[in-house]
Design a protein around this motif. Structure first.
Motif, PDB file in Angstrom:
ATOM      1  N   ILE A 118      -0.155 -12.507 -10.023  1.00  0.00           N
ATOM      2  CA  ILE A 118       0.790 -12.021  -9.017  1.00  0.00           C
ATOM      3  C   ILE A 118       0.047 -11.088  -8.066  1.00  0.00           C
ATOM      4  O   ILE A 118      -0.482 -10.056  -8.497  1.00  0.00           O
ATOM      5  CB  ILE A 118       1.967 -11.296  -9.697  1.00  0.00           C
ATOM      6  N   TYR A 119       0.007 -11.468  -6.798  1.00  0.00           N
ATOM      7  CA  TYR A 119      -0.646 -10.634  -5.780  1.00  0.00           C
ATOM      8  C   TYR A 119       0.375  -9.645  -5.235  1.00  0.00           C
ATOM      9  O   TYR A 119       1.483 -10.030  -4.859  1.00  0.00           O
ATOM     10  CB  TYR A 119      -1.184 -11.511  -4.644  1.00  0.00           C
ATOM     11  N   THR A 120       0.001  -8.347  -5.197  1.00  0.00           N
ATOM     12  CA  THR A 120       0.955  -7.326  -4.747  1.00  0.00           C
ATOM     13  C   THR A 120       0.515  -6.590  -3.486  1.00  0.00           C
ATOM     14  O   THR A 120       1.137  -5.612  -3.097  1.00  0.00           O
ATOM     15  CB  THR A 120       1.212  -6.293  -5.866  1.00  0.00           C
ATOM     16  N   GLY A 121      -0.560  -7.050  -2.857  1.00  0.00           N
ATOM     17  CA  GLY A 121      -0.994  -6.418  -1.611  1.00  0.00           C
ATOM     18  C   GLY A 121      -2.289  -5.638  -1.767  1.00  0.00           C
ATOM     19  O   GLY A 121      -2.952  -5.694  -2.799  1.00  0.00           O
ATOM     20  N   ARG A 122      -2.597  -4.909  -0.700  1.00  0.00           N
ATOM     21  CA  ARG A 122      -3.850  -4.151  -0.672  1.00  0.00           C
ATOM     22  C   ARG A 122      -3.612  -2.688  -0.969  1.00  0.00           C
ATOM     23  O   ARG A 122      -2.599  -2.111  -0.588  1.00  0.00           O
ATOM     24  CB  ARG A 122      -4.488  -4.261   0.700  1.00  0.00           C
ATOM     25  N   GLN A 123      -4.584  -2.098  -1.616  1.00  0.00           N
ATOM     26  CA  GLN A 123      -4.585  -0.665  -1.837  1.00  0.00           C
ATOM     27  C   GLN A 123      -4.916   0.016  -0.507  1.00  0.00           C
ATOM     28  O   GLN A 123      -5.521  -0.593   0.380  1.00  0.00           O
ATOM     29  CB  GLN A 123      -5.639  -0.288  -2.884  1.00  0.00           C
ATOM     30  N   PRO A 124      -4.591   1.296  -0.366  1.00  0.00           N
ATOM     31  CA  PRO A 124      -4.975   2.007   0.860  1.00  0.00           C
ATOM     32  C   PRO A 124      -6.503   2.090   0.991  1.00  0.00           C
ATOM     33  O   PRO A 124      -7.223   2.061  -0.001  1.00  0.00           O
ATOM     34  CB  PRO A 124      -4.384   3.406   0.658  1.00  0.00           C
ATOM     35  N   SER A 125      -6.973   2.191   2.214  1.00  0.00           N
ATOM     36  CA  SER A 125      -8.406   2.402   2.449  1.00  0.00           C
ATOM     37  C   SER A 125      -8.815   3.741   1.852  1.00  0.00           C
ATOM     38  O   SER A 125      -7.990   4.638   1.693  1.00  0.00           O
ATOM     39  CB  SER A 125      -8.709   2.402   3.945  1.00  0.00           C
ATOM     40  N   THR A 126     -10.089   3.867   1.514  1.00  0.00           N
ATOM     41  CA  THR A 126     -10.605   5.112   0.947  1.00  0.00           C
ATOM     42  C   THR A 126     -11.841   5.547   1.727  1.00  0.00           C
ATOM     43  O   THR A 126     -12.400   4.777   2.504  1.00  0.00           O
ATOM     44  CB  THR A 126     -10.992   4.944  -0.536  1.00  0.00           C
TER      45      THR A 126
END
Length: 196
Positions: A118-126
């Motif tokens: 299940i793909y839930t999107g991208r994490q925030p940039s760091t």
């Protein structure tokens, strides 16, 4: 199971990071025609809050942190499926596996997509830091005074003022529920898979 030595060898020679994750680790070995071809490693991951969004304790889930394989014939998605079945059989208290695909390494999660994760999107940039030696470090590995507590011991790290900050794209997050209740809980989070 793979031994610590075998897992270390596989990661250092067959994984882009070349670094074994921090223990505790579950190391599932992969063999093909009697030959060791690598390891699939599960761990708690680097983030203590990895499972909080899903209402789980650290002992109720894990992160798939490494898939380190040499040349092989079997599809990676099959190797991962067998490793997940092995994990579930030997750790029935686990309910969820989380993993990430790093776009800065050219990864979009094709191996997870092939396994219907299940793909839930991208994490925030760091923000990461390029040290004077040219290596790029996570913010956990730099500090103002050049010292950092790592695994309970202070060690020397790069000082922030010696490094150049760079923005790192957020990683793609994938979930693999290990029971029906967790599947019902996380399935509504599913988003369309990212393309290569």
């Amino acid at each position: 199971w793979a031994t610590h030595e075998a897992a270390k060898y596989a990661v250092e020679n067959w994984h882009y990071s070349a670094v074994l994750p921090v223990p505790p680790l579950v190391k599932v070995g992969a063999w093909e025609a009697g030959k060791f071809i690598g390891v699939v490693i599960f761990s708690r991951g680097a983030n203590n809050n990895l499972l909080k969004p899903f209402g789980l304790l650290q002992t109720q889930g894990c992160e798939l942190t490494r898939v380190a394989l040499t040349k092989h014939s079997v599809q990676v998605s099959r190797i991962m499926r067998l490793a997940l079945q092995f994990l579930k059989r030997n750790a029935p208290e686990l309910q969820l596996v989380v993993s990430f695909a790093d776009p800065s390494e050219g990864h979009h999660g094709g191996i997870y997509q092939a396994g219907n994760w299940i793909y839930t999107g991208r994490q925030p940039s760091t923000i990461e830091y390029i040290a004077p030696d040219g290596k790029q470090w996570h913010g956990r590995m730099v500090s103002k005074d050049g010292k950092k507590k790592v695994q309970g011991k202070y060690r020397k790290v790069w000082r922030i003022d010696q490094c150049t900050p760079v923005e790192k794209q957020g990683k793609h997050r994938y979930l693999f529920p290990l029971d029906e209740a967790m599947k019902r809980k996380v399935e509504p989070l599913r988003k369309p898979y990212p393309k290569r």
